[in-house]
Design an enzyme around this catalytic site. Structure first.
Site, PDB file in Angstrom:
ATOM      1  N   LYS A 138       0.857  -1.197   0.000  1.00 46.20           N
ATOM      2  CA  LYS A 138       0.000   0.000   0.000  1.00 46.20           C
ATOM      3  C   LYS A 138       0.886   1.238   0.000  1.00 46.20           C
ATOM      4  O   LYS A 138       1.703   1.414   0.909  1.00 46.20           O
ATOM      5  CB  LYS A 138      -0.881   0.010   1.248  1.00 46.20           C
ATOM      6  N   LYS A 252     -13.092  -7.025  -7.639  1.00 50.30           N
ATOM      7  CA  LYS A 252     -13.506  -7.431  -6.297  1.00 50.30           C
ATOM      8  C   LYS A 252     -14.912  -7.999  -6.471  1.00 50.30           C
ATOM      9  O   LYS A 252     -15.896  -7.250  -6.472  1.00 50.30           O
ATOM     10  CB  LYS A 252     -13.523  -6.219  -5.361  1.00 50.30           C
TER      11      LYS A 252
HETATM   12 MG    MG Z   1      -6.711  -1.504  -4.704  1.00 53.53          MG
END
Ligand code: MG
Length: 344
Positions: A138, A252
């Protein structure tokens, strides 16, 4: 034929807050769905909305489920609008789990999620010892200079054949994204996920600006770019694919819609897809992973983004711990009923 439908709300604190470019994320809220099928079969589904990704809210999802009056069938599912992608995912999972079809691959590699900032270094050492070969870091959380300086430290900790993917969650300006992509060009970076413009949705004025900027970055730099926030719902995914997006898309499944419809859209465009968790419980994860196993894309499957360490600290809801590879048998072993019972 109509099938009895019930659902239970959950609100689960993460064992450790997830740091993202959107700020710290401390708990997951959603719904588990149960449908009594024919021949004694029970179907399971999960509603795990992420309004920051443009999905419906939990309240909207709950209202839609309550509006079905305790029963559901294919016609009722067809009547749930496409923008309620999380509800459609849950109901389709529970009504027709076989609709995604059999596995197309024997196993999938799993990308280990590394925390933002310098904590990634020690986490990378642990993940490497556990046998992971794909990693996601991240970024866009700390200052750009600090994170750029950390990149080579992190790469030095990874195995020589490792591929690292970076996820900015849209935090960079186009200019900052250019600096990062320049830095990535001669390094083993698999792709950069959503460098900028996380908030632009189809129909918005900003979408043309986002399209120009993201297509420009994809054209100007050799490291592939993956859209994530930009393609969370089926409508946005279709929008980008029909415009010939040349990069990767992160899917997702729990946010997108009915699993079989997601697969059909990806197949129609021969999409280079990465399947990823939305930090749902084991119930949604089982369906999402079956979908990932069933997809046959234009190339060898990319590692799936289901490599977060145990999220909630309850094995019934977390499911089995993340491992470097997953087979269809591993996915079948996830016990949706145990997760449902854990909420009673
Ligand atoms: Mg992402």
């Amino acid at each position: 034929m109509s099938h009895p439908l019930s659902f239970r709300r959950y609100r689960l604190p993460f064992r450790a807050a997830v740091r993202t470019a959107h700020g710290p994320w401390r708990e997951r809220a959603g719904l588990l769905v149960r449908v009594e099928g024919g021949a004694g079969r029970t179907g399971w589904g999960e509603v795990a909305p992420l309004p920051a990704f443009g999905t419906e809210t939990l309240a909207e999802a709950e209202e839609a489920l309550a509006g079905l009056g305790g029963a559901v069938d294919g016609a009722a599912l067809a009547g749930v609008p496409e923008h309620l992608g999380c509800v459609r995912f849950a109901l389709a999972s529970a009504l027709a789990p076989e609709a995604v079809g059999p596995p197309a691959v024997a196993r999938l590699a799993v990308a280990r999620l590394l925390p933002a900032g310098r904590a990634a270094l020690a986490a990378a050492d642990r993940a490497r010892a556990e046998g992971f070969a794909a990693f996601k870091w991240k970024v866009g959380v700390e200052g750009i200079e600090d994170e750029l300086a950390m990149l080579d430290d992190l790469l030095a900790r990874l195995p020589a054949d490792a591929r690292l993917r970076l996820d900015a969650n849209g935090a960079w300006t186009t200019r900052q994204a250019g600096r990062w992509l320049e830095r990535c060009a001669d390094r083993p970076i698999e792709f950069v996920e959503q460098p900028c413009f996380a908030a632009a949705a189809p129909g918005a004025t900003r979408v043309r600006q986002a399209e120009d900027a993201l297509l420009g970055l994809a054209r100007d730099f050799p490291t592939p770019i993956a859209l994530d926030e930009s393609v969370a719902g089926l409508a946005s995914l279709r929008w980008w694919l029909e415009r010939g997006w040349p990069g990767i898309v992160v899917v997702k499944p729990a946010l997108a819609g009915a699993p079989a419809e997601i697969l059909a859209l990806l197949a129609a465009h021969r999409t280079d897809a990465v399947f990823s968790s939305a930090f749902e419980t084991a119930v949604g994860r089982q369906v999402a992973l079956r979908l990932a196993l069933a997809y046959r894309g234009p190339q060898a499957p990319r590692a799936v983004g289901f490599g977060a360490a145990a999220l909630f600290g309850d094995t019934r809801l977390d499911g089995p711990p993340a491992t470097p590879f997953l087979t269809a048998a591993d996915v079948d072993h996830i016990d949706a009923e145990a997760a449902w019972n854990a909420l009673s």
